[in-house]
Design an enzyme around this catalytic site. Structure first.
Site, mmCIF file in Angstrom:
data_model
loop_
_atom_site.group_PDB
_atom_site.id
_atom_site.type_symbol
_atom_site.label_atom_id
_atom_site.label_comp_id
_atom_site.label_asym_id
_atom_site.label_seq_id
_atom_site.Cartn_x
_atom_site.Cartn_y
_atom_site.Cartn_z
ATOM 1 N N ASP A 1 0.835 -1.203 0.000
ATOM 2 C CA ASP A 1 0.000 0.000 0.000
ATOM 3 C C ASP A 1 0.871 1.255 0.000
ATOM 4 O O ASP A 1 0.633 2.211 -0.751
ATOM 5 C CB ASP A 1 -0.901 -0.038 1.241
ATOM 6 C CG ASP A 1 -1.807 1.168 1.301
ATOM 7 O OD1 ASP A 1 -2.633 1.315 0.389
ATOM 8 O OD2 ASP A 1 -1.670 1.973 2.247
ATOM 9 N N LYS B 1 1.458 4.294 -2.932
ATOM 10 C CA LYS B 1 1.378 5.738 -2.707
ATOM 11 C C LYS B 1 2.637 6.429 -3.195
ATOM 12 O O LYS B 1 2.575 7.484 -3.835
ATOM 13 C CB LYS B 1 1.166 6.021 -1.215
ATOM 14 C CG LYS B 1 -0.182 5.544 -0.719
ATOM 15 C CD LYS B 1 -0.281 5.667 0.777
ATOM 16 C CE LYS B 1 -1.617 5.118 1.265
ATOM 17 N NZ LYS B 1 -1.644 4.909 2.694
#
Ligand code: ADP
Ligand code: ASP
Ligand code: MG
Length: 815
Positions: free
Chosen positions: A678, A682
Site C-alpha cells: 500500500d 502511494k
C-alpha cells in the site's frame, strides 16, 4: 381595454374553462376586455391527424368522435341541462360540416394546404362558440365572434401573412358596433382576399391577440397559459428554470423563435410597433404577476435572459472551391430556398467562404437537397461543389439576452459548459445583433446540454452535480453520511447541489432518474435494487446522459478501474480513493490523465495518498508553478504508523495490527499494508505525479515481516503467523528502544529513485514525533530548499478519507 388570449391548455377541460372564466370575470370588473381563444388543447393536432388519415384513405372516425366527446363532456359539465341543446345543435352542425370535408378529402385522396386550413379552423370555431355559451351563464353581454373575416391575409395557407392595415380597419370598425360587449373571438384563423379560410401558423392565436390589440390600441395583450410566464428555459427540460419578470420584444422574439413555445414569434411585431406590453400569465396561478414583454425594460443582472431549443432540426452543408470569392453564391442559394418557402432556421459560413451550413426543419431537408441539386447542377458536375448531405437527429440550443452585448466571456461560458459535458457542437451562429448565440448539437445531448448551460449561467440556482457511487463499505457509507449532513450548507454557501443518482456495491445496484434520498439509501439499495453488474451500471450511467456527472469509486478493487478510461471519455469526471488505477501500469496512469485532459473533465484522487491530507494537490501546485522536486520523504502508511506508535508496553504486535484494522485504518486486507504494498503504491503515485514515468518494480521495499507471515494465504493465517512471530517483533522493538529510538517505515524519492525502508530514528529526526495514525510528508524543492514543506496529519480512517473524497467532488463542482 385589454386583450386576454387563452391557449389550448386553458380551454382544455371543464375545470380549466371555469378557471378561465374566473379570470375573465375579474378582469372585466376592472377594464373592458376582449377574449381570444385557441382550440381545446390537442384538438388542432387531432384535426391535422384526421386530415392526413383521410388523405391516406384511412379511417378517421375515432378521432372525430374523440373531438366531439371532448366538447360534449365540457358542455354536460358546465351547462345546466336546459341550456345545453342549442350548443349541442350548433356544434353538431360544425362536426357534420367537418365530416363532409373530411369525406371529400377521403374520396379524392388529396389534401391541399387550403383544405387543411379549413379543417383546422373548426378547432377554434368550436371552442369560441362553446366557451361563449358557458360564459353567458355568469356574465351578461357576451358574444362569440368568428374572426375569420376580420383578419385578412395573403393565400399562403398554413402560415398566411397578414394585411395589417386592412385587418386593423376591419377589426376597429367591427368593434365600434360592439361597445360594452364581451367578445369571445376565435384565434389562429383568418381569410384571404377571396374569403377562403387561412391560418396564421401553429401557435397563431397569440398573434391574433396582438393583431386585435394593435387594431384597438389595447393597454395590454395578455397571453394566458399553463406556466408562470416566460421561463429561463423550457420547464419540461430544465427543472430549475425560473420565471422572468420582464423581457424586451427582441429577447422574447429570439427566445420564441428558437423554441420557447410559450409565445408565437410574430406576436411581438404588432405589439412592438405600437409599444403595447405583452404579459404572459398563468390561468392556473392567478397570483403570478406575469412576465412583461415591453419597451422600457429595466437593466437586468442576468448575463443571459434564457436558453431555448428546437429539438428536431436537420442541417445541410455546402462546401467546395466554387464558392470561394463568388459574389452572389449565398444570394442564389437563399433566394432559392425562400422562393420555395423553406424556412432557414440558422446559417453559418466559414470565414474562408469554403463552406456554408444551414439548418432547416427536418420536413424541409430533402426538399432543400433536391432544389440545390437542380439549381447547382453544373457546379456539382464540375466538382466545384461537393454534393451536400443532410444530417439529421440534431437540435439547436440558443442563449438569448440583450446583456450579452455588454458582457465579455459569455460564449466562453457557454462552450465551457458544453465541452466539459462532452457535448459535440456541430455548428455555431451568432446573430449580428449579439442578442443570441446558437449552436447545433446532437439531439440525444439536448437535455444534458440545456441543463448544463442553465447551471453555468444561473449559478445562484445551485449547480447540480450528479454522482454515481461505487462501494458502500466504510468510506462509501461515511461519504453518504457527510453528504447528507452538508447538503444544506453546500446549497447555501457553495451554490451546489449534489444528487446521488446511482449506488452499487458488489452485490446490488440501484440507479434512479430522480436521485436517491440519502436518508434511506440502505433500505432502497436492498429493496429496489437489481443485482450488481458493473458493466451495466456504467452503461446506464452513460445512457442517463446527465450534465455535471461524477463517477465516485470508493472501492479497493481492480474491476472499476477497467472502466475509468471509458468513463472519462464519456465526459464524466472521476473521483476515487482507489489506488489501484494510478498504481498499475504507467501507461494506464497516463491514459487516464490524457483522457481527462482531452475530454475536459476531472480525474481527482487526493485520497490515494494520505487520505484527506492535501498531498497530491500540494505537489500539483508546486509542479504547476514551476517548482522542481528534489526529494520527497514520507511516512504514508497510517496503518504502520499506528502500529509502531502503539506497539509499546506489553501489547503484542498482532494485537496492535488487529486494533488498527478494527479502527478502520488498514486496507480491507491488512497484509496489503504490512507487506509495504500500500505504501509502495502511494510512493509510486507521488513519483509519477512528480514527473517520473515509473513502474512498481522500480521501487525497492524493505520487508518488515518475516517470510512466514508474507507466505500466509489468508487473513486468519496471517494473524496466526504474526502471533507465532511475536518474539521477532519484540526484538525489533527492544533494539530500537534501547537506543532511545523509534521504528519508522519511511519512503524516499530522490534522483528518480524510490525506496521504502524501515528505520530506527532518534529525536533529532523530523519524523520522530509522530503519533496515532498520522502521515507526514516533506517536500524538498528548489523553492523549499533549506526548510522543506511539510504536510502532517491523520492519514487513514474512513472519516478523513471520505472527507477527502467529498472535497474532490466539490472541486469538480467548482468548475
Ligand atoms: P398555450 O396552449 O397556452 O398556447 P403552449 O403549449 O403553446 O400553450 O405554450 C406553453 C408551453 O410552452 C408551456 O407549457 C411550456 O411547456 C412550453 N415552454 C417552452 N419553453 C418555455 C419557456 N422558456 N418558458 C415557458 N414555457 C415554455
Ligand atoms: N390551435 C392552434 C394550434 O394549436 C393555435 C394556437 O393554439 O395558438 O396551433
Ligand atoms: Mg401557444
Amino acid at each position: 381595454m385589454n386583450i386576454l388570449k387563452f391557449g389550448g391548455t386553458s380551454v382544455g377541460s371543464a375545470k380549466s374553462i371555469s378557471a378561465l372564466l374566473d379570470v375573465v370575470e375579474a378582469s372585466r370588473k376592472k377594464e373592458d376586455c376582449i377574449v381570444v381563444l385557441s382550440a381545446m388543447s390537442g384538438v388542432t393536432n387531432l384535426l391535422l391527424a384526421m386530415a392526413e388519415q383521410a388523405q391516406r384513405g384511412e379511417d378517421y372516425s375515432e378521432n372525430l368522435l374523440a373531438i366531439e366527446e371532448r366538447h360534449f363532456e365540457v358542455i354536460r359539465t358546465l351547462l345546466p341541462a336546459s341550456a345545453q341543446n342549442p350548443v349541442f345543435t350548433k356544434l353538431k352542425i360544425y362536426f357534420n360540416e367537418l365530416e363532409d370535408i373530411l369525406q371529400a378529402v377521403f374520396n379524392i385522396r388529396e389534401l391541399t394546404a387550403q383544405t387543411k386550413d379549413l379543417i383546422l379552423s373548426y378547432g377554434e370555431r368550436c371552442s369560441a362558440f362553446m366557451v361563449c355559451h358557458i360564459a353567458k351563464q355568469k356574465m351578461a353581454n357576451v358574444e362569440a365572434v368568428d374572426g375569420t373575416t376580420l383578419i385578412k391575409t395573403d393565400s399562403n395557407f398554413g402560415q398566411a401573412r397578414v394585411h395589417m392595415e386592412l385587418s386593423e380597419l376591419l377589426i376597429s370598425d367591427f368593434y365600434s358596433t360592439k361597445q360594452g360587449k364581451l367578445l369571445i373571438v376565435t384565434g389562429f384563423i383568418s381569410s384571404n382576399e377571396e374569403g377562403r379560410v387561412t391560418t396564421l401558423g401553429r401557435g397563431g392565436s397569440d398573434y391574433t391577440a396582438a393583431i386585435w390589440g394593435s387594431a384597438l390600441n389595447a393597454n395590454e395583450i395578455q397571453i394566458w397559459t399553463d406556466v408562470n410566464g416566460m421561463l429561463t428555459a423550457d420547464p419540461r427540460i430544465v427543472e430549475k428554470a425560473f420565471s422572468l419578470s420582464e423581457l424586451s420584444y427582441i429577447e422574447a422574439m429570439e427566445l420564441s423563435y428558437f423554441g420557447a413555445k410559450v409565445i408565437y414569434p410574430p406576436t411581438m411585431t404588432p405589439a412592438f410597433l405600437k409599444k403595447i406590453p405583452i404579459v404572459i400569465k398563468n390561468t392556473f396561478d392567478a397570483d403570478f404577476p406575469g412576465t412583461y414583454i415591453r419597451h422600457d425594460v429595466k437593466k437586468s443582472e442576468l448575463p443571459i435572459k434564457g436558453i431555448s431549443s428546437i429539438d428536431d432540426i436537420s442541417i445541410l452543408n455546402l462546401s467546395g472551391s466554387g464558392m470561394v470569392g463568388k459574389a452572389g453564391f449565398s444570394g442564389r442559394l437563399f433566394s432559392l430556398l425562400s422562393r420555395e418557402q423553406i424556412n432557414v432556421v440558422l446559417i453559418t459560413q466559414s470565414s474562408s467562404e469554403h463552406s456554408i451550413t444551414f439548418a432547416v426543419k427536418p420536413d424541409d431537408a430533402v426538399k432543400a437537397l433536391n432544389l440545390i441539386s437542380k439549381e447547382f447542377e453544373l457546379e456539382l458536375q464540375a466538382k466545384k461543389l461537393e454534393y451536400p448531405e443532410v444530417e439529421k437527429e440534431l437540435s439547436v440550443l440558443a442563449i438569448v439576452g440583450e446583456n450579452m452585448k455588454h458582457t465579455p466571456g459569455i460564449s466562453a461560458r457557454l462552450f465551457n459548459a458544453l465541452g466539459r459535458n462532452g457535448v459535440n457542437v456541430r455548428a455555431i451562429a451568432q446573430g449580428s445583433s449579439e442578442y443570441n448565440i446558437s449552436v447545433i448539437l446532437s439531439k440525444s445531448d439536448l437535455s444534458k446540454a440545456v441543463n448544463a448551460v442553465h447551471d453555468a449561467f444561473y449559478a445562484d440556482l445551485k449547480k447540480t452535480l450528479h454522482i454515481f457511487c461505487l462501494g458502500t463499505g466504510n468510506i462509501g457509507t461515511e461519504l453518504f453520511r457527510q453528504l447528507e449532513k452538508q447538503m444544506p450548507h453546500l446549497a447555501k454557501n457553495n451554490d451546489l447541489q449534489v444528487k446521488v443518482m446511482g449506488i452499487s456495491n458488489t452485490k446490488q445496484m440501484y440507479l434512479s432518474n430522480q436521485g436517491l434520498n440519502l436518508e434511506n439509501w440502505q433500505p432502497k439499495l436492498q429493496e429496489k435494487s437489481e443485482p450488481a453488474d458493473l458493466k451495466l451500471f456504467v452503461k446506464k450511467m452513460k445512457a442517463m446522459n446527465l450534465p455535471n456527472c461524477v463517477f465516485v469509486d470508493n472501492t479497493a478493487s481492480a474491476n472499476p478501474v477497467n472502466y475509468y478510461k471509458e468513463i472519462l471519455e464519456s465526459s464524466i469526471s472521476i473521483v476515487t480513493c482507489n489506488k489501484i488505477g494510478n498504481s498499475a501500469d504507467f501507461e494506464q496512469y497516463r491514459a487516464f490523465k490524457n483522457a481527462a485532459r482531452k475530454y475536459g473533465v476531472d480525474f481527482y484522487y487526493e485520497t490515494n495518498v494520505g487520505a484527506g491530507l492535501p498531498i497530491i494537490r500540494t505537489l500539483k501546485d508546486l509542479m504547476m508553478s514551476g517548482d522542481k522536486v528534489a526529494r520527497i520523504e514520507a511516512i504514508l502508511s497510517g496503518t504502520i504508523s499506528y502500529i509502531f506508535n502503539n506497539f509499546n508496553g506489553d501489547k503484542q504486535f498482532h494485537t496492535v495490527v488487529k486494533e488498527a484494522q478494527e479502527k478502520g485504518y488498514t486496507e480491507p486486507d491488512p497484509r496489503d499494508d504490512l507487506n509495504g504494498k500500500d505504501f509502495m503504491r502511494k510512493m509510486l503515485i507521488l513519483a509519477r505525479d512528480a514527473g517520473y514515468p515509473m513502474e512498481a518494480t522500480d521501487i525497492s521495499i524493505e520487508n518488515i515481516l518475516p517470510a512466514s507471515c508474507l507466505a500466509a494465504t489468508s487473513v486468519t493465517e496471517f494473524y496466526q503467523e504474526l502471533e507465532n512471530n511475536a518474539a521477532y517483533f519484540e526484538d525489533m522493538k527492544t533494539k530500537a528502544a534501547n537506543q532511545q529510538q523509534v521504528l519508522r517505515y519511511i519512503g524516499k524519492l530522490e534522483n528518480g529513485k524510490v525506496e521504502i525502508t524501515l528505520q530506527s530514528v532518534d529525536d533529532s529526526h523530523p519524523f520522530f514525533a509522530l503519533s496515532g495514525s498520522d502521515n507526514i510528508i516533506s517536500f524538498t524543492t528548489d523553492r523549499y530548499k533549506d526548510r522543506p514543506l511539510v504536510v502532517k496529519g491523520p492519514g487513514a480512517g474512513a472519516e478523513v478519507t471520505a472527507a477527502g473524497v467529498f472535497a474532490d467532488i466539490i472541486n469538480v463542482g467548482k468548475k
